[in-house]
Design a protein around this motif. Structure first.
Motif, PDB file in Angstrom:
ATOM      1  N   THR A  48       0.830  -1.206   0.000  1.00 22.81           N
ATOM      2  CA  THR A  48       0.000   0.000   0.000  1.00 22.81           C
ATOM      3  C   THR A  48       0.866   1.257   0.000  1.00 22.81           C
ATOM      4  O   THR A  48       0.603   2.219  -0.729  1.00 22.81           O
ATOM      5  N   GLN A  53       0.185   5.351  -1.000  1.00 19.74           N
ATOM      6  CA  GLN A  53      -0.585   5.626   0.213  1.00 19.74           C
ATOM      7  C   GLN A  53       0.352   5.508   1.413  1.00 19.74           C
ATOM      8  O   GLN A  53       0.446   4.464   2.056  1.00 19.74           O
ATOM      9  N   LEU A  59      -6.279   5.553   6.275  1.00 24.49           N
ATOM     10  CA  LEU A  59      -7.268   5.338   5.220  1.00 24.49           C
ATOM     11  C   LEU A  59      -8.611   4.934   5.828  1.00 24.49           C
ATOM     12  O   LEU A  59      -8.665   4.089   6.730  1.00 24.49           O
ATOM     13  N   THR A  62     -10.357  -0.054   3.916  1.00 22.56           N
ATOM     14  CA  THR A  62      -9.296  -0.930   3.419  1.00 22.56           C
ATOM     15  C   THR A  62      -9.839  -2.345   3.312  1.00 22.56           C
ATOM     16  O   THR A  62     -11.040  -2.595   3.521  1.00 22.56           O
ATOM     17  N   PRO A  80     -15.784   1.474  -2.712  1.00 25.48           N
ATOM     18  CA  PRO A  80     -14.911   2.636  -2.480  1.00 25.48           C
ATOM     19  C   PRO A  80     -13.513   2.255  -2.008  1.00 25.48           C
ATOM     20  O   PRO A  80     -12.622   3.111  -1.965  1.00 25.48           O
ATOM     21  N   GLU A  81     -13.306   0.989  -1.661  1.00 19.19           N
ATOM     22  CA  GLU A  81     -11.983   0.533  -1.212  1.00 19.19           C
ATOM     23  C   GLU A  81     -10.991   0.367  -2.355  1.00 19.19           C
ATOM     24  O   GLU A  81      -9.784   0.218  -2.132  1.00 19.19           O
ATOM     25  N   TYR A  83      -8.730   1.586  -5.280  1.00 18.51           N
ATOM     26  CA  TYR A  83      -8.016   2.759  -5.763  1.00 18.51           C
ATOM     27  C   TYR A  83      -7.447   2.454  -7.153  1.00 18.51           C
ATOM     28  O   TYR A  83      -7.191   1.297  -7.479  1.00 18.51           O
ATOM     29  N   HIS A  84      -7.236   3.505  -7.923  1.00 15.64           N
ATOM     30  CA  HIS A  84      -6.612   3.333  -9.244  1.00 15.64           C
ATOM     31  C   HIS A  84      -5.197   3.891  -9.210  1.00 15.64           C
ATOM     32  O   HIS A  84      -4.951   4.973  -8.661  1.00 15.64           O
ATOM     33  N   HIS A  85      -4.257   3.147  -9.789  1.00 23.91           N
ATOM     34  CA  HIS A  85      -2.867   3.584  -9.849  1.00 23.91           C
ATOM     35  C   HIS A  85      -2.579   4.155 -11.235  1.00 23.91           C
ATOM     36  O   HIS A  85      -3.104   3.666 -12.239  1.00 23.91           O
ATOM     37  N   ASP A  90      -5.670  -1.382 -10.654  1.00 24.83           N
ATOM     38  CA  ASP A  90      -6.366  -1.003  -9.429  1.00 24.83           C
ATOM     39  C   ASP A  90      -5.757  -1.730  -8.236  1.00 24.83           C
ATOM     40  O   ASP A  90      -5.078  -2.752  -8.401  1.00 24.83           O
ATOM     41  N   PRO A  93      -6.056  -1.372  -0.601  1.00 23.87           N
ATOM     42  CA  PRO A  93      -5.015  -1.191   0.407  1.00 23.87           C
ATOM     43  C   PRO A  93      -5.269  -2.012   1.670  1.00 23.87           C
ATOM     44  O   PRO A  93      -6.361  -2.544   1.882  1.00 23.87           O
TER      45      PRO A  93
END
Length: 273
Positions: A48, A53, A59, A62, A80-81, A83-85, A90, A93
């Motif tokens: 993570t 992050q 956060l 997670t 909502p957990e 995330y896009h890099h 995706d 975390p």
């Protein structure tokens, strides 16, 4: 639609380049046009942090929240957990709350399949899901093996370190026999190698010792300063040092993972006939 391939990257020994390998593998698969999701299954949250992050304990949502939601039987209406890099994949975390989840799972019905049930809610959107396991053989690692199609084992290029993987292999075989019959050992690959002669000697020794029992991948990941910097660079080796030896090695590893996936699908199809 192609079936999602779930790969657990595991070794009960820490410091073998596991999180770095998960990061670089996912970035490489994304470059090949694959939709990837990384899941940090380690309460330390090292992956993570690598993904940008830096304060995972701050956060709001997670993996720990998601696994608790599965335990409580609450449905998922959104995610909502996730995330896009910037490198095209995706990730979910993790933070220290995951340790509490692991303890609570002891008294949970079907505790070995909580992670698998969570992944079932998201896997339709991905070609590959990679699980970064904590360095242990506890309940979280059992959950990862129960959810996976394959397990990849990074091993430091040292014979004594290679010997340490035997307990993980035994655990994977027990999980296959009792919980997840589709689980396969996708391969062992050497990491953190120094000079070429030593690298070749250790690789030959590992293949000679374990090659008849386990698939030993051809790829060997070198130890370089630029690769060590990935943990704080917020980018994979493909962006941090795209022309370096480590980037070339991870490109080869991506090719082996893709090729092994094709062979696994063929075996599955053959069994279905």
């Amino acid at each position: 639609m192609n079936r999602t391939t779930v790969i657990a990257v595991a070794n009960q020994k820490g410091g073998v380049g596991k999180s770095t390998s998960v990061f670089c593998l996912s970035a490489g698969l994304a470059q090949e046009g694959k939709k990837c999701l990384l899941v940090d299954v380690d309460p330390q949250g090292d992956l993570t942090k690598m993904l940008g992050q830096r304060k995972p304990n701050d956060l709001p949502i997670t993996l720990a929240n998601c696994m608790n939601q599965i335990v409580e039987g609450e449905p998922f209406t959104e995610h909502p957990e996730i995330y896009h890099h910037p490198e095209g994949f995706d990730f979910v975390p993790a933070n220290r709350l995951l340790s509490s989840v692991e303890i609570a799972l002891v008294n949970t019905m079907s505790r070995e399949t909580v992670l698998r049930r969570y992944l079932d809610t998201v896997k339709k959107d991905y070609d590959y899901i990679l699980l970064d396991c904590r360095p242990s053989l506890g309940t979280l690692v059992i959950n990862a093996l129960a959810a996976a199609d394959r397990v990849l084992i990074p091993v430091q290029a040292d014979y004594l370190a290679a010997e340490d993987m035997t307990e993980l292999v035994r655990t994977a075989r027990l999980v296959k026999a009792q919980i997840n019959p589709r689980l396969m050992i996708g391969g062992v690959f050497l990491t953190m190698t120094t000079n070429a002669v030593f690298r070749r000697d250790i690789a030959d020794l590992v293949r000679k010792t374990y090659g008849k029992q386990l698939p030993v991948l051809e790829t060997v990941i070198p130890s370089t300063v630029r690769l060590a910097e990935v943990s704080t660079a917020d980018k994979s080796i493909f962006r941090h040092d795209p022309r370096g030896k480590a980037a070339d090695a991870y490109r080869n590893l991506v090719k082996e993972v893709l090729a092994n996936g094709g062979r696994q699908k063929k075996r599955t199809a053959d069994r279905a006939r």
